[in-house]
Each structure stands twice: as C-alpha cells, then as structure tokens.
Design a protein around this motif. Structure first.
Motif, PDB file in Angstrom:
ATOM      1  N   ASP A   7      47.519  52.478  43.171  1.00 50.90           N
ATOM      2  CA  ASP A   7      47.635  52.572  41.959  1.00 50.90           C
ATOM      3  C   ASP A   7      47.975  50.782  41.428  1.00 50.90           C
ATOM      4  N   GLN A   8      47.286  50.095  40.674  1.00 50.29           N
ATOM      5  CA  GLN A   8      47.606  49.122  40.178  1.00 50.29           C
ATOM      6  C   GLN A   8      48.722  48.956  39.482  1.00 50.29           C
ATOM      7  N   ARG A   9      49.798  47.893  39.826  1.00 49.88           N
ATOM      8  CA  ARG A   9      50.975  47.539  39.598  1.00 49.88           C
ATOM      9  C   ARG A   9      51.044  46.769  38.206  1.00 49.88           C
ATOM     10  N   SER A  10      51.837  46.757  37.406  1.00 49.68           N
ATOM     11  CA  SER A  10      51.996  46.268  36.009  1.00 49.68           C
ATOM     12  C   SER A  10      50.577  46.268  35.310  1.00 49.68           C
ATOM     13  N   SER A  11      49.791  47.326  35.231  1.00 50.72           N
ATOM     14  CA  SER A  11      48.627  47.392  34.811  1.00 50.72           C
ATOM     15  C   SER A  11      48.618  47.133  33.264  1.00 50.72           C
ATOM     16  N   ARG A  12      49.980  47.528  32.663  1.00 47.71           N
ATOM     17  CA  ARG A  12      49.915  47.234  31.290  1.00 47.71           C
ATOM     18  C   ARG A  12      49.823  46.001  30.426  1.00 47.71           C
ATOM     19  N   THR A  13      50.253  45.258  31.553  1.00 50.73           N
ATOM     20  CA  THR A  13      50.510  43.739  31.247  1.00 50.73           C
ATOM     21  C   THR A  13      49.534  42.893  31.897  1.00 50.73           C
ATOM     22  N   ASP A  14      48.603  43.083  32.958  1.00 49.19           N
ATOM     23  CA  ASP A  14      47.718  42.508  33.593  1.00 49.19           C
ATOM     24  C   ASP A  14      46.422  43.065  33.148  1.00 49.19           C
ATOM     25  N   VAL A  15      45.464  42.335  33.840  1.00 52.76           N
ATOM     26  CA  VAL A  15      44.105  42.523  33.725  1.00 52.76           C
ATOM     27  C   VAL A  15      43.695  43.775  34.477  1.00 52.76           C
ATOM     28  N   ASP A  16      42.589  44.535  34.182  1.00 57.06           N
ATOM     29  CA  ASP A  16      42.152  45.554  34.976  1.00 57.06           C
ATOM     30  C   ASP A  16      41.428  45.100  36.302  1.00 57.06           C
ATOM     31  N   ARG A  17      42.255  45.339  37.372  1.00 56.12           N
ATOM     32  CA  ARG A  17      41.685  44.858  38.511  1.00 56.12           C
ATOM     33  C   ARG A  17      40.904  45.728  39.285  1.00 56.12           C
ATOM     34  N   VAL A  18      40.671  46.970  38.883  1.00 54.35           N
ATOM     35  CA  VAL A  18      39.885  47.802  39.590  1.00 54.35           C
ATOM     36  C   VAL A  18      38.418  47.340  39.592  1.00 54.35           C
ATOM     37  N   PRO A  19      37.851  46.735  38.844  1.00 55.77           N
ATOM     38  CA  PRO A  19      36.389  46.466  38.918  1.00 55.77           C
ATOM     39  C   PRO A  19      36.416  45.478  40.131  1.00 55.77           C
ATOM     40  N   ASP A  20      37.278  44.562  40.182  1.00 54.24           N
ATOM     41  CA  ASP A  20      37.111  43.427  41.459  1.00 54.24           C
ATOM     42  C   ASP A  20      37.379  44.559  42.748  1.00 54.24           C
ATOM     43  N   LEU A  21      38.434  45.214  42.866  1.00 53.80           N
ATOM     44  CA  LEU A  21      38.514  46.112  44.112  1.00 53.80           C
ATOM     45  C   LEU A  21      37.277  46.751  44.410  1.00 53.80           C
ATOM     46  N   LEU A  22      36.815  47.359  43.564  1.00 57.34           N
ATOM     47  CA  LEU A  22      35.313  48.003  43.826  1.00 57.34           C
ATOM     48  C   LEU A  22      34.224  47.227  43.947  1.00 57.34           C
ATOM     49  N   ARG A  23      34.093  46.228  43.873  1.00 59.55           N
ATOM     50  CA  ARG A  23      33.227  45.018  44.280  1.00 59.55           C
ATOM     51  C   ARG A  23      33.431  44.642  45.565  1.00 59.55           C
ATOM     52  N   ARG A  24      34.655  44.146  45.782  1.00 62.37           N
ATOM     53  CA  ARG A  24      35.325  43.682  47.081  1.00 62.37           C
ATOM     54  C   ARG A  24      34.939  44.733  48.245  1.00 62.37           C
ATOM     55  N   TYR A  25      35.407  45.911  48.195  1.00 60.78           N
ATOM     56  CA  TYR A  25      35.021  47.152  49.045  1.00 60.78           C
ATOM     57  C   TYR A  25      33.798  47.547  48.924  1.00 60.78           C
ATOM     58  N   ALA A  26      33.021  47.283  47.927  1.00 61.23           N
ATOM     59  CA  ALA A  26      31.703  48.096  47.922  1.00 61.23           C
ATOM     60  C   ALA A  26      30.851  48.375  49.224  1.00 61.23           C
ATOM     61  N   ASP A  27      31.020  47.853  50.100  1.00 57.01           N
ATOM     62  CA  ASP A  27      30.214  47.785  51.328  1.00 57.01           C
ATOM     63  C   ASP A  27      31.074  48.331  52.600  1.00 57.01           C
ATOM     64  N   LEU A  28      32.224  48.724  52.106  1.00 61.08           N
ATOM     65  CA  LEU A  28      33.414  49.025  53.263  1.00 61.08           C
ATOM     66  C   LEU A  28      32.768  50.581  53.982  1.00 61.08           C
ATOM     67  N   PRO A  29      32.796  50.519  55.426  1.00 60.79           N
ATOM     68  CA  PRO A  29      32.350  51.754  55.849  1.00 60.79           C
ATOM     69  C   PRO A  29      33.777  52.694  55.564  1.00 60.79           C
ATOM     70  N   ALA A  30      33.464  53.447  55.031  1.00 58.38           N
ATOM     71  CA  ALA A  30      34.437  54.797  54.888  1.00 58.38           C
ATOM     72  C   ALA A  30      33.580  56.070  54.663  1.00 58.38           C
ATOM     73  N   VAL A  31      34.415  57.356  54.974  1.00 59.77           N
ATOM     74  CA  VAL A  31      33.756  58.673  54.593  1.00 59.77           C
ATOM     75  C   VAL A  31      33.271  58.757  53.159  1.00 59.77           C
TER      76      VAL A  31
END
Length: 194
Positions: A7-31
């Motif tokens: 869960d993103q910390r301080s999300s109400r006062t920060d940019v939405d970091r979810v898209p960057d996380l999704l891009r960064r780990y897009a090729d992560l081997p996971a179930v």
C-alpha cells in the motif's frame, strides 16, 4: 504460497506510484504478477520465497510502500488476476500490510507458522541495513555487488581502494547477503510449516 500486498504511503500527498511499480515489475516471475487491487494498493502471488523477499524488502526500503507478506494457502485454481484471489494467504497479507502501516519498518509477515515472526524480524533488519546507507555506501555496494573488485570500484569512483573498503564496511555490505539468505530460509520454513 506467498501473497505480497503493498500500500502506497502518503498517497494523498504524493504522486500515484502504482503505474511505476507495475512497469518496474512487469516481467517479474511470479505465480500472479502485480495487480492494482484498489486505489494505491497492489498485490502479487509468489511461490518463490527468494523473489517475494527481494521485492518486499526493496519496496519497504524505498520508503514509499507499506508491505505485507501472507504465507499460507491460497484457493486453487488461482484466477488470472491476483486481486481476485482467495485463501488464507490473501487474508494474512491484508492483516500484514495493515500492521505494517503502524511500524517504523513498514514490512510485516503473517502466517500460521511461528517462523513468520522470525522472517519478519530478519526482513526488518535487512530493510534497516539498506535504508541507513549513505549515497556513497550505496554506490560502492552497487559496484561490488555487480561483480566489480574493490580495486576496480575504487578506480571507477576515483577514490583509493582503502576508501572503498571503508565505504563497504560502513554500509555493512558484509551482512547483506547473509541476511538476505536468512530471510529466504525463514520464509521457506514458514511455507513448509503451514
């Protein structure tokens, strides 16, 4: 299985970091790879304790995420998206991420095994080790961890080999790999014990 909820910390006062996380780990081997579950939260499912631990520690150490690991069973077959999954690992991950929000080190591990508490302690120590490094320490560790000798790292940084050695010692580089292995071993024991 290991469910990671972040869960993103301080999300109400920060940019939405979810898209960057999704891009960064897009090729992560996971179930099941990362999925936005709601608002500023993401979830993924792992069967590899080493990958789950590495991602959890990295996210918590970034300072931008509260991270929960749920180590338990999941209902199978798993749906195609992590956010639609069910089972005690998902419930444990939810409990863990909520608890992580109130901790100095925002990473918690929850599951039926007593090894989960030990995995959490080791992971928190690893996060502390990483977050307390200076920029100079991070730079030296990155070079040596990438395969450079201390002599080559010194040349690249324009400093003496003794200065590189001091940076690595101050960064506690000698403890990092052992602590990473300890976290993975404790998560493995947690999975085997459930």
């Amino acid at each position: 299985m290991i469910v990671l909820t972040a869960d993103q910390r301080s999300s109400r006062t920060d940019v939405d970091r979810v898209p960057d996380l999704l891009r960064r780990y897009a090729d992560l081997p996971a179930v099941r790879g990362f999925d936005r579950t709601a608002g500023d939260e993401v979830e993924a499912v792992f069967d590899d304790p080493e990958r789950a631990a590495a991602v959890a520690v990295e996210l918590a150490a970034s300072g931008f995420w509260s991270v929960g690991l749920g180590v338990a069973d999941v209902e199978t077959p798993l749906p195609s998206a992590a956010r639609a999954g069910r089972g005690t690992a998902f419930i444990a991950a939810r409990e863990a991420v909520e608890a992580a929000k109130n901790r100095r080190v925002p990473l918690q591990v929850v599951g039926p095994s007593p090894w989960c508490l030990h995995a959490q302690t080791a992971a928190a120590l690893l996060v502390d080790l990483l977050t307390e490094r200076t920029e100079a320490g991070r730079e030296a560790v990155a070079l040596v961890a990438g395969g450079m000798t201390q002599a080559h790292a010194a040349k690249k940084l324009g400093i003496t080999p003794q200065a590189v050695s001091l940076r690595l010692r101050t960064a506690r580089w000698d403890l990092q790999r052992d602590t990473e292995r300890l976290v993975v071993r404790l998560l493995t024991l947690s999975e085997e014990d459930r």
